[in-house]
Design a protein around this motif. Structure first.
Motif, short mmCIF file in Angstrom:
data_model
loop_
_atom_site.label_atom_id
_atom_site.label_comp_id
_atom_site.label_asym_id
_atom_site.label_seq_id
_atom_site.Cartn_x
_atom_site.Cartn_y
_atom_site.Cartn_z
N GLN A 179 -1.75 -5.16 -9.49
CA GLN A 179 -1.50 -3.84 -10.09
C GLN A 179 -1.13 -2.82 -9.02
O GLN A 179 -0.29 -1.95 -9.24
CB GLN A 179 -2.73 -3.37 -10.87
N TYR A 180 -1.76 -2.92 -7.86
CA TYR A 180 -1.48 -1.97 -6.76
C TYR A 180 -0.01 -2.03 -6.37
O TYR A 180 0.67 -1.00 -6.32
CB TYR A 180 -2.37 -2.30 -5.56
N MET A 219 6.88 0.67 -9.21
CA MET A 219 7.24 1.58 -10.30
C MET A 219 7.41 3.03 -9.81
O MET A 219 8.25 3.76 -10.30
CB MET A 219 6.19 1.53 -11.41
N GLU A 220 6.62 3.42 -8.82
CA GLU A 220 6.71 4.77 -8.27
C GLU A 220 7.87 4.94 -7.30
O GLU A 220 8.20 6.04 -6.90
CB GLU A 220 5.39 5.14 -7.57
N ARG A 272 2.44 -0.98 -9.20
CA ARG A 272 2.45 0.48 -9.36
C ARG A 272 3.31 1.12 -8.27
O ARG A 272 4.09 2.03 -8.53
CB ARG A 272 1.03 1.03 -9.31
N ARG A 273 3.21 0.63 -7.04
CA ARG A 273 4.00 1.18 -5.94
C ARG A 273 5.49 0.92 -6.15
O ARG A 273 6.32 1.75 -5.79
CB ARG A 273 3.53 0.59 -4.62
#
Length: 70
Positions: free
Chosen positions: A33-34, A40-41, A37-38
Protein backbone atom coordinates in the motif's frame (compact mmCIF):
# COMPACT_ATOMS: atom_id res chain seq x y z
CA UNK A 1 7.06 -3.62 -9.18
CA UNK A 2 9.89 -1.59 -10.64
CA UNK A 3 9.88 2.10 -9.70
CA UNK A 4 12.04 5.19 -9.57
CA UNK A 5 11.41 8.58 -8.01
CA UNK A 6 9.97 11.43 -10.04
CA UNK A 7 12.56 13.91 -11.27
CA UNK A 8 14.18 15.81 -8.41
CA UNK A 9 12.64 13.67 -5.64
CA UNK A 10 14.03 11.14 -3.17
CA UNK A 11 11.37 8.86 -1.70
CA UNK A 12 12.00 7.08 1.63
CA UNK A 13 11.84 3.29 1.49
CA UNK A 14 8.97 1.68 3.36
CA UNK A 15 11.02 -0.32 5.88
CA UNK A 16 14.13 1.87 5.88
CA UNK A 17 13.11 5.53 6.19
CA UNK A 18 16.75 6.67 6.11
CA UNK A 19 17.31 4.98 2.73
CA UNK A 20 15.85 6.55 -0.37
CA UNK A 21 14.69 5.66 -3.86
CA UNK A 22 16.19 8.25 -6.17
CA UNK A 23 15.42 9.44 -9.67
CA UNK A 24 18.56 7.89 -11.21
CA UNK A 25 18.06 4.14 -10.87
CA UNK A 26 14.93 2.01 -10.82
CA UNK A 27 14.43 -0.30 -7.84
CA UNK A 28 12.32 -3.40 -7.37
CA UNK A 29 9.86 -2.92 -4.50
CA UNK A 30 6.87 -4.96 -3.23
CA UNK A 31 3.30 -4.10 -4.29
CA UNK A 32 2.51 -2.72 -0.82
CA UNK A 33 0.00 0.00 0.00
CA UNK A 34 2.87 2.38 0.79
CA UNK A 35 4.47 2.11 -2.66
CA UNK A 36 1.14 2.02 -4.50
CA UNK A 37 0.10 5.23 -2.73
CA UNK A 38 3.40 6.90 -3.68
CA UNK A 39 2.81 5.90 -7.31
CA UNK A 40 -0.74 7.31 -7.20
CA UNK A 41 0.57 10.57 -5.71
CA UNK A 42 3.18 10.86 -8.46
CA UNK A 43 6.22 10.58 -6.17
CA UNK A 44 7.22 7.24 -7.72
CA UNK A 45 7.04 6.33 -11.40
CA UNK A 46 6.43 2.78 -12.62
CA UNK A 47 9.18 1.49 -14.89
CA UNK A 48 9.12 -1.20 -17.56
CA UNK A 49 11.28 -4.19 -16.73
CA UNK A 50 13.96 -4.33 -19.46
CA UNK A 51 14.10 -8.13 -19.20
CA UNK A 52 10.45 -8.34 -20.35
CA UNK A 53 10.21 -9.22 -24.02
CA UNK A 54 6.97 -9.30 -25.93
CA UNK A 55 6.48 -12.82 -27.27
CA UNK A 56 5.31 -13.56 -30.82
CA UNK A 57 1.85 -14.58 -29.55
CA UNK A 58 1.29 -11.12 -28.07
CA UNK A 59 1.87 -9.11 -31.24
CA UNK A 60 -1.38 -8.19 -33.07
CA UNK A 61 -0.04 -9.26 -36.48
CA UNK A 62 0.53 -12.81 -35.22
CA UNK A 63 -2.82 -13.33 -33.52
CA UNK A 64 -5.07 -15.82 -35.20
CA UNK A 65 -8.66 -14.81 -35.86
CA UNK A 66 -11.17 -17.47 -34.78
CA UNK A 67 -13.09 -19.15 -37.60
CA UNK A 68 -16.20 -17.19 -38.53
CA UNK A 69 -14.93 -13.95 -36.97
CA UNK A 70 -14.48 -10.88 -39.14
Amino acid sequence: MLVKAASGLSVPKEDSPREYIGDNNAELVPDSQYYLRRVMEGDLLLQVDPSFEEGPDLKPANRKTPAGAA
